[in-house]
Motif scaffolding. Sequence first.
Motif, short mmCIF file in Angstrom:
data_model
loop_
_atom_site.label_atom_id
_atom_site.label_comp_id
_atom_site.label_asym_id
_atom_site.label_seq_id
_atom_site.Cartn_x
_atom_site.Cartn_y
_atom_site.Cartn_z
N MET A 1 16.45 -7.25 4.42
CA MET A 1 15.67 -7.77 5.56
C MET A 1 16.13 -7.54 6.86
N GLN A 2 15.35 -6.92 7.69
CA GLN A 2 15.95 -6.87 9.05
C GLN A 2 14.96 -7.76 10.00
N TYR A 3 15.52 -8.67 10.56
CA TYR A 3 14.78 -9.41 11.50
C TYR A 3 14.92 -9.13 12.78
N GLU A 4 13.68 -9.08 13.78
CA GLU A 4 13.73 -8.42 15.16
C GLU A 4 13.04 -9.64 15.84
N LYS A 5 13.65 -10.13 17.06
CA LYS A 5 12.98 -11.08 17.96
C LYS A 5 11.95 -10.03 18.68
N LEU A 6 10.92 -10.59 18.90
CA LEU A 6 9.94 -9.97 19.92
C LEU A 6 9.99 -10.56 21.24
N ALA A 7 9.00 -10.11 22.21
CA ALA A 7 8.93 -10.63 23.50
C ALA A 7 8.75 -12.18 23.37
N ILE A 8 8.31 -12.69 22.58
CA ILE A 8 8.16 -14.24 22.25
C ILE A 8 9.24 -14.27 21.21
N PRO A 9 10.36 -14.67 21.66
CA PRO A 9 11.39 -14.74 20.76
C PRO A 9 11.41 -15.62 19.50
N ASP A 10 10.83 -16.56 19.55
CA ASP A 10 10.42 -17.33 18.15
C ASP A 10 9.65 -16.72 17.10
N VAL A 11 8.73 -15.77 17.65
CA VAL A 11 7.96 -14.85 16.62
C VAL A 11 8.93 -13.59 16.44
N MET A 12 8.99 -13.62 15.01
CA MET A 12 10.02 -12.56 14.56
C MET A 12 9.14 -11.62 13.61
N LEU A 13 9.55 -10.20 13.72
CA LEU A 13 9.02 -8.97 13.00
C LEU A 13 10.26 -8.82 11.89
N LEU A 14 9.67 -8.83 10.58
CA LEU A 14 10.58 -8.68 9.48
C LEU A 14 10.32 -7.31 8.78
N THR A 15 11.40 -6.48 8.88
CA THR A 15 11.25 -5.29 8.25
C THR A 15 11.98 -5.26 6.70
N PRO A 16 11.40 -4.97 5.59
CA PRO A 16 12.18 -5.15 4.47
C PRO A 16 12.48 -3.75 4.02
N GLN A 17 13.56 -3.74 3.15
CA GLN A 17 14.30 -2.43 2.93
C GLN A 17 13.45 -1.97 1.77
N VAL A 18 12.93 -1.04 1.54
CA VAL A 18 11.91 -0.19 0.55
C VAL A 18 12.56 0.68 -0.08
N PHE A 19 12.66 0.50 -1.60
CA PHE A 19 13.26 1.47 -2.42
C PHE A 19 12.21 2.17 -3.10
N SER A 20 12.22 3.53 -2.93
CA SER A 20 10.92 4.26 -3.64
C SER A 20 11.65 5.49 -4.22
N ASP A 21 10.60 5.62 -5.17
CA ASP A 21 11.14 7.09 -6.09
C ASP A 21 9.53 7.36 -6.77
N GLU A 22 9.69 8.28 -7.60
CA GLU A 22 8.43 8.86 -7.99
C GLU A 22 7.73 7.97 -8.96
N ARG A 23 8.29 6.67 -9.38
CA ARG A 23 7.55 5.75 -10.07
C ARG A 23 6.74 4.74 -8.93
N GLY A 24 7.05 4.83 -7.67
CA GLY A 24 6.64 3.75 -6.74
C GLY A 24 7.41 3.29 -5.86
N PHE A 25 7.57 1.92 -5.67
CA PHE A 25 8.43 1.30 -4.91
C PHE A 25 8.82 0.13 -5.16
N PHE A 26 9.89 -0.59 -4.79
CA PHE A 26 10.27 -2.10 -4.80
C PHE A 26 10.69 -2.42 -3.50
N MET A 27 10.41 -3.65 -3.18
CA MET A 27 10.90 -4.30 -1.91
C MET A 27 11.17 -5.71 -2.23
#
Length: 185
Positions: free
Chosen positions: A1-27
Motif C-alpha cells: 500500500m502506498q500512502y500519500e499526504k495530500l494538501a491537508i497532510p492529515d488526510v491521506m490517499l492510499l493506493t493499493p498494489q493490485v495483482f491482476s490476471d485473466e481470473r480477476g484481481f486481488f488486493m
Amino acid sequence: MQYEKLAIPDVMLLTPQVFSDERGFFMETFRHADFIKHCGNYTFVQDNHSLSCCGILRGLHYQFEKPQGKLVRVTRGEVFDVAVDLRLNSPTFGKWIGVFLNSTSKQLLWIPPGFAHAFYVTSNEAEFQYKCTDYYNPGDEYCIRWDDEDLAIDWPLVHENMPILSGKDNAGSSFKDARKFELIR
C-alpha cells in the motif's frame, strides 16, 4: 500500500498494489500495522456500505462528541469525496480537500476525526464503503451545507445540475455556525 499526504497532510490517499490476471484481481485493502505507522493509532469499530445514484450528494457530515475517523473507498462507480478541516488548532482549519475515488483506481482515503465528510456521485451508480473509528450516533450528527459560501467547494456537478440531497443534508448549517473542534490533533 502506498500512502500519500495530500494538501491537508492529515488526510491521506492510499493506493493499493493490485495483482491482476485473466481470473480477476486481488488486493489488500487494509493492514493495521502500516495504517498506524502512516495515519495514527486508530481502531475501526464499524463498517458501512451505501449505494447511491448519479447526482446524489451525502454530507457534509460529522459527529462532535464522538468524532469518527473514516477510511473510505468506492467498490463500484465513482465519487468526488470531500473532507473539511473543523479543527480550530489546525493550520488547515476551514480548508477542504476533494479527490475522485473510483472502482478502477481502487484508492482509499483516510479522513481523521475532526473533519466533516461528504461525497458526490459522478457515475451512474456508486457503491461506497467505509470503516469508522467510532460508532454512528444519530443524536450526535451534524451537517454543514454542501454549498456553503465560506467553504466554496468546487463540486464537479454532473451536467451542472443541482445535487440530490436528503432533507437532513438540505437543512445543514453554515460553516460559520457549525460546531468546531478545539483539541483534536
